[in-house]
Scaffold this active site. Structure first.
Site, PDB file in Angstrom:
ATOM      1  N   HIS A  97       0.860  -1.185   0.000  1.00 51.26           N
ATOM      2  CA  HIS A  97       0.000   0.000   0.000  1.00 51.26           C
ATOM      3  C   HIS A  97       0.895   1.233   0.000  1.00 51.26           C
ATOM      4  O   HIS A  97       1.141   1.860   1.031  1.00 51.26           O
ATOM      5  CB  HIS A  97      -0.931  -0.001   1.213  1.00 51.26           C
ATOM      6  N   ASP A 102      -5.052   2.256   1.803  1.00 53.08           N
ATOM      7  CA  ASP A 102      -5.445   1.644   3.074  1.00 53.08           C
ATOM      8  C   ASP A 102      -5.959   2.695   4.056  1.00 53.08           C
ATOM      9  O   ASP A 102      -6.909   2.454   4.798  1.00 53.08           O
ATOM     10  CB  ASP A 102      -4.285   0.843   3.671  1.00 53.08           C
ATOM     11  N   TYR A 298      -7.159   6.801 -18.072  1.00 55.82           N
ATOM     12  CA  TYR A 298      -8.202   7.571 -17.387  1.00 55.82           C
ATOM     13  C   TYR A 298      -8.410   8.948 -18.007  1.00 55.82           C
ATOM     14  O   TYR A 298      -7.467   9.565 -18.506  1.00 55.82           O
ATOM     15  CB  TYR A 298      -7.835   7.748 -15.915  1.00 55.82           C
ATOM     16  N   GLU A 375      -0.413   8.459  10.531  1.00 54.89           N
ATOM     17  CA  GLU A 375      -1.723   7.862  10.800  1.00 54.89           C
ATOM     18  C   GLU A 375      -2.668   8.811  11.524  1.00 54.89           C
ATOM     19  O   GLU A 375      -3.893   8.665  11.419  1.00 54.89           O
ATOM     20  CB  GLU A 375      -1.542   6.566  11.596  1.00 54.89           C
TER      21      GLU A 375
END
Length: 396
Positions: A97, A102, A298, A375
């Protein structure tokens, strides 16, 4: 809002670390899907899963009638080895990741929990989009084809859509977005140049495709500077060249591969048209032929100005004005949330997640094998997702 998001941080953190240890690539993410379903199981949500991909769509109906809004998190990882040194690093060989998906997934799951507790305050419906296959697998398009935009039932097309993307190159907890083009289109270029093979000591008896291919590289790069306006930029990079097998053989073919990025669909069409003309012309000048194949990627990611303003306003309300910054320039990376934004007025925004002990300018960037995200930034992400839905579905 921040206080509630911080109260959910243990759940958010636990889910993020489970996902980080078990990264999955592409459209099929069974472990990731199971973790998301487990996180949402006890909430008052109507949940649907994908048929051709392991997506999760969760619908929260407010206590009062009103519009539908969509919020997205992408879930897939990248096919690369992790060298971050984290104690919860990837346990899967060849998967990591490295782009923060995540974090996105964990933040949106906690936002669904926070908003479920405030269901009585919602006048309308929230659709939570947990998407596989963002990294070049067209996962958003697959979900749209499977009925994502009618998840609220016939006629329940979302009024607006919003997505967050973390970045290690921005101070943690800082929000940036902008109106109009925010990320580029992405197309892959494949060119095969064909000549006539022979002995390397006698190039006059062969038709060497290597000089033609080399000239094509320069001509393609020059074409961008001479055919495309500097005020509507495009990037063309030839990143892979291959030809031949040994030193004394002139090969029959040479291959070029690269990427094309633009910030408008008009310039995208112009560049792709010019590529074919340049390659054919250069090949002919060297007596060779060529085949040009463009693998469509994209579209340009275009933020609706009103929704981008709303996201920024929510950021100022939730995080404080000093944590919301205008995004000065678009990014030439691409994003398949562009498929949603092509159908629904919406906006993508970037959330800073640089660790506090690292200079953002020197932090390993997204997609690095050494990237690390703060985090604590997930608290801001949960609050922003939740705040956007509450603002969009405010009664009256």
């Amino acid at each position: 809002m921040l206080a509630e998001a911080r109260g959910l941080q243990p759940r958010t953190l636990a889910l993020r670390r489970v996902l980080h240890r078990n990264p999955e690539v592409g459209l099929t993410l069974p472990v990731t899907q199971a973790a998301v379903l487990s996180a949402l199981r006890e909430l008052p949500l109507e949940i649907d899963t994908g048929r051709d991909c392991t997506s999760v769509t969760a619908v929260l109906r407010g206590a009062q009638p009103g519009p539908t809004v969509l919020v997205r998190a992408d879930m897939d990882a990248l096919p690369m080895e992790e060298n971050s040194g984290l104690p919860f690093a990837s346990e899967i060989d060849g998967a990591m990741h490295a782009c923060g998906h995540d974090l996105h997934t964990a933040m949106l799951a906690s936002a669904a929990r926070l908003l479920s507790g405030r269901r009585e305050r919602l006048a309308g419906t929230a659709v939570f989009m947990f998407q596989p296959g963002e990294e070049s697998a067209h996962g958003a398009r697959t979900m749209i084809d499977e009925g994502l935009l009618s998840a609220d039932g016939p006629g329940g097309v979302p009024e607006s859509a919003m997505a967050l993307h973390v970045t290690s190159r921005l101070t943690a907890g800082t929000l940036q977005t902008r109106p109009d083009s925010i990320m580029a289109s992405s197309d892959d270029l494949h060119v095969r140049v064909t000549g006539r093979g022979g002995h390397a000591s006698a190039p006059h008896d062969a038709l060497d495709p290597v000089p033609a291919a080399a000239a094509m590289v320069g001509a393609l790069h020059t074409m961008i500077t001479r055919k495309i306006s500097a005020f509507d930029p495009a990037v063309l990079t030839v990143s892979h060249i291959s030809a031949g097998t040994t030193t004394n053989v002139i090969p029959e073919t040479a291959l070029l591969e690269g990427t094309v990025r633009t910030l408008s669909e008009e310039t995208r069409s112009r560049v792709l048209e010019e590529i074919g003309q340049v390659c054919a012309g250069v090949a002919a000048a060297y007596g060779c032929s060529c085949e040009v194949h463009i693998e469509a990627g994209y579209p340009v990611t275009v933020n609706h100005p009103d929704v981008a303003d709303r996201v920024a306003d929510v950021g100022r309300s939730v995080l404080g004005s000093r944590f919301v910054e205008p995004m000065p320039d678009p990014i030439m990376g691409s994003e398949d949330f562009s498929y949603v934004l092509g159908r629904v007025p919406g906006a993508l925004a970037f959330l800073g997640a640089c660790p506090s002990d690292v200079d953002p300018a020197e932090a390993p960037p997204n997609h690095s094998n050494r990237v690390v995200f703060d985090e604590d930034s997930m608290v801001a992400g949960v609050a922003l997702y939740s705040g956007y839905v509450l603002d969009a579905l405010r009664p009256g």
